[in-house]
Design a protein around this motif. Sequence first.
Motif, short mmCIF file in Angstrom:
data_model
loop_
_atom_site.label_atom_id
_atom_site.label_comp_id
_atom_site.label_asym_id
_atom_site.label_seq_id
_atom_site.Cartn_x
_atom_site.Cartn_y
_atom_site.Cartn_z
N GLU A 49 5.66 12.94 -11.46
CA GLU A 49 4.23 12.69 -11.38
C GLU A 49 3.45 13.88 -11.94
OE1 GLU A 49 3.15 11.72 -7.45
OE2 GLU A 49 4.46 9.98 -7.32
N LYS A 50 2.19 13.59 -12.34
CA LYS A 50 1.34 14.63 -12.89
C LYS A 50 0.86 15.57 -11.77
CE LYS A 50 0.79 13.77 -17.35
NZ LYS A 50 -0.50 13.32 -17.86
N GLU A 51 0.88 16.87 -12.06
CA GLU A 51 0.41 17.88 -11.13
C GLU A 51 -0.74 18.65 -11.79
OE1 GLU A 51 1.41 18.34 -8.10
OE2 GLU A 51 3.13 16.97 -8.06
N ASN A 52 -1.62 19.20 -10.97
CA ASN A 52 -2.72 20.07 -11.42
C ASN A 52 -3.60 19.38 -12.47
OD1 ASN A 52 -1.70 22.22 -9.78
ND2 ASN A 52 -0.23 22.70 -11.41
N GLN A 53 -3.94 18.13 -12.20
CA GLN A 53 -4.81 17.41 -13.13
C GLN A 53 -6.22 18.02 -13.09
OE1 GLN A 53 -3.71 13.57 -11.34
NE2 GLN A 53 -3.26 12.89 -13.41
N TRP A 54 -6.82 18.25 -14.24
CA TRP A 54 -8.06 19.01 -14.34
C TRP A 54 -9.19 18.27 -15.06
CZ3 TRP A 54 -9.48 19.61 -19.39
CH2 TRP A 54 -8.47 19.45 -20.35
N THR A 66 0.85 -1.19 0.00
CA THR A 66 0.00 0.00 0.00
C THR A 66 0.88 1.24 0.00
OG1 THR A 66 -1.68 -1.17 1.29
CG2 THR A 66 -1.83 1.23 1.21
N ARG A 67 0.54 2.18 -0.89
CA ARG A 67 1.27 3.45 -0.92
C ARG A 67 0.25 4.58 -0.78
NH1 ARG A 67 6.27 5.39 -2.67
NH2 ARG A 67 6.83 3.29 -3.36
N VAL A 68 0.47 5.45 0.21
CA VAL A 68 -0.45 6.55 0.49
C VAL A 68 0.20 7.86 0.04
CG1 VAL A 68 -1.73 7.81 2.26
CG2 VAL A 68 -1.43 5.33 2.45
N TYR A 69 -0.48 8.59 -0.86
CA TYR A 69 -0.08 9.93 -1.27
C TYR A 69 -1.01 10.90 -0.53
CZ TYR A 69 2.26 7.48 -5.11
OH TYR A 69 3.05 6.65 -5.86
N PRO A 70 -0.54 11.52 0.57
CA PRO A 70 -1.45 12.33 1.40
C PRO A 70 -2.21 13.37 0.59
CG PRO A 70 0.65 12.05 2.51
CD PRO A 70 0.83 11.50 1.12
N GLY A 71 -3.54 13.38 0.81
CA GLY A 71 -4.40 14.35 0.14
C GLY A 71 -4.68 14.06 -1.31
N GLU A 72 -4.11 12.97 -1.87
CA GLU A 72 -4.28 12.69 -3.29
C GLU A 72 -4.93 11.33 -3.54
OE1 GLU A 72 -0.62 13.18 -5.35
OE2 GLU A 72 -0.23 15.19 -4.57
N ARG A 73 -4.21 10.24 -3.24
CA ARG A 73 -4.74 8.93 -3.57
C ARG A 73 -4.04 7.86 -2.74
NH1 ARG A 73 -0.95 10.27 -7.36
NH2 ARG A 73 0.51 8.66 -8.05
N ILE A 79 -10.89 8.52 -12.77
CA ILE A 79 -9.51 8.96 -12.57
C ILE A 79 -9.38 10.38 -13.13
CG2 ILE A 79 -8.48 6.67 -12.64
CD1 ILE A 79 -7.76 7.14 -15.55
N MET A 80 -8.36 11.09 -12.67
CA MET A 80 -8.07 12.43 -13.17
C MET A 80 -7.01 12.35 -14.26
SD MET A 80 -10.08 14.42 -11.52
CE MET A 80 -9.40 16.01 -12.04
N LEU A 81 -7.19 13.17 -15.30
CA LEU A 81 -6.25 13.22 -16.42
C LEU A 81 -5.79 14.66 -16.60
CD1 LEU A 81 -8.23 10.99 -18.96
CD2 LEU A 81 -6.40 10.27 -17.41
N GLY A 82 -4.88 14.85 -17.55
CA GLY A 82 -4.37 16.19 -17.83
C GLY A 82 -3.25 16.56 -16.87
#
Length: 839
Positions: A282-287, A212-219, A270-273
């Motif tokens: 990693e992708k930032e500011n996915q919209w 398990t990998r936790v990205y705080p506030g993301e996924r 899922i988020m893209l962009g």
Amino acid sequence: MSRRGLWLSLALFPPLLGAQETPAPHLPAENPAPPAGQGVPVPVLPDSLEPGDVDVITPVPPPVIPFGAPLAESTPLIPKEININNQGGTIEGNVNESIRLGGPIKVTGENGMEIFADSAVIDTIAKTVTLEGDVSVFHGNVLQRGDRAVYHYDRKFLDTSGLRGSVDPLLLEAGRFRAESSGGKTTFVGEDVGVTTHDVEHPSYWIRAKKTRVYPGERVVFHDLKLYAGDIPVFWLPYLSQPLHAELGYHFIPGARSNWGPFILNTYGIMLGGEIDPLTGEKENQWLLSRWHFDVRTRRGAAFGFDLADTRLENSDEISGLSLYYLNDLDPSIRRSGLPRGFINEDRYRAELKHRIIPDFPGGGDWRLDVNLTHLGDSFFLEDFDRETYHTNPQPDNTVGLYRRDDASLFSLVTRFPVNDFYRSDTRLPEIAFDRARAPLFGLPVMHEGTTSFGLIGETAGDVTRNSVINPLAELTVGDPRTNRLLDQLSGYERALAARMIRLPLGDSRREELRKQLSSPSYSRFHTYQEVSTQHLLGGFLSISPQAGVGFTGYNDVEGAQDSLNRTHLHTGVEAAVKFSKDYGNLQNRALGLNGLLHVVQPYANWSIVSTDDFSIYDPRVDRLTPTTRPRPLDPARFTAIDEMRSWNIVRTGVRNRILTRRDGQSHEWMVLDSYVDGFIDDPEEQRDFSNLYNDLNWQPLPWLGLEFATQSPIVSGGSGFQEYATRLHFTPNDRWWFSLGHRWLDSHPVLLDSNRADLDTYLRLSENWGIATKHTFEADDGTLEYQQYSLHRDFGNWVAGMGFSSRDNRIEDEYGVVFSLTLKDFPSVSLPFELQSR
């Protein structure tokens, strides 16, 4: 120092690995420094202490946490200085062994960390500070809780292995996670560990995975995931990347329905962009929000599709983006109603684009470009697979519009065109319009409002109607046995045109013109209407508002039975109203929600006269009246059926009763009753002298009680010739029961079918954990229970389980459905929304 508390300031090692040790601070001569290697010096304390007797113990700054250190050693990061306040509690012990600080204990650090505990023990031999009893460690969005935490001020770290970790909104098995840092971000990685959101001693569920990998506030990313209800595994997935967002992650709805068979609807969001961060990769500011569908219906086959939505837009739920959905139907002949449908291709699909662009044009105002397109594979797709849309918008428009809006006006340039050829739709190729809101004219005490438009207007009949009804009628005459059957398939306006057509002899050129007007009328139209009004107060109590307006409508290039024509509209009218009020003082009645009472009575009258050119059945009509039980607007500026504007002379008289009370420091409309009737000097639609008497009541005495009541019935000269009563009651008699009861009775309407329909929605909370909901619709006119739904809910803390059954009687074809629901309330990743109406 005040005896209200003992402050202990602890400073740790330098913030760089391998940094030189900071020299021990200067101590009094009676406190010699310890030998090298024995840790940070601690001042000698008296044998017995009172609160406030000791001020500060000062060691050195904290270390940087090594990459890959255990969670217990890395979160929360130890601040350069922490302060312990025992908030006036007792102090016991001596410095040669240990010192116990009575609580409650509060620890604060300059980096924002806070620790709370019931007590603390300073062990000068083991060189530790032990926090005990309901320990909570807060640092940013990281929380750790438990019964005990130990700070080793000699080894310079906070041991939280006895605590459960939290990265909002998740709770982690803290001692089994490790922190990894890259590009300035911290992630938490665990092997064979658990994640939950149930913040109790014994959580009702755990999500466990090999990794398990936790990205705080993301996924959260799970490999070989198992979902446990208590200690029992109930679900498994080989891989799941779950964003911490309600729209994202995996959602599924199982159930069965008579026209689908057993089914399961699967959605993964899922988020893209966005852009790739060069530090983290990693992708930032996915919209771009994407939802991917894979649905299986045993009687209809497999279906797949996706939805894309731009989350940067306001009201992104209304502007849904791009949506594609397809299935190869195993049996398209299965129907939900008794209506015949003929041949339908097995390729069933919907393609939808709803998008908004906000241009940045000069000159001020709010601009927007809206695209609203829907292409359906057949006329029954929405009825079969998207019932919610079918009930509200069974024949979607296809438009592209540019709009500009400010406080005074609205500009629009709209193109509407037919995409689906199986239902009737109007066209604008294009239509440009400018509407001005009511505002002072040239600074005078005169108000002006108006509308002006020009467009290429048209209408196209559906292929089925044109080929199976309109074209055959063009070859029939009065007396043919097929005539009445075909006429019954047309609307009132179309039926009138068709009746005129078949009365003409075969070969008459007017037959072809009428056929064109039935199948695809078109014309160019210029329309304008401008109105001025003013307001006066006579005698200090009588409000008079005279109005006058003039309009013009010009038709050219008419495709139909009528040549080009012009129509002029003249309007004059006056509104008059007077108010009377009586204050009943501080009348109080908590049961009825009364806190003072003011009764306002407002008699009013509105006289409206419109004079326009005579109206003919052959006149081009696209923007026309639709059947309704409600009265038409008396102001031409509000009259949208431009092509059916006729002369009228109407006087509307009524009285409005308002009862106001005080609620939350403001005036609250406790009850409003509007009663009115129209008197026809010149009736534009029928030959009435008076309309029905209308009564519109809205009663909202309490937040948990509301009544809406709308009635109309003839009282003079037969009125409008029909009666209608519509009632809706919302009531929550106690904290366990809620219901909504509605009833509508319609009798003898000239167009709409008679109806005597009642509907009831209820919810009953049987206990703290059990609840039952029902929905019923009953048509008493023919004794049919049209719809019934029953659902049972069980609350398991973080879980809510439900099962629902529905039945719909379509009078020819009956429909049944069952849906199962298992919703994990606090963790949106694995949820089964309970939705009988889904798709």
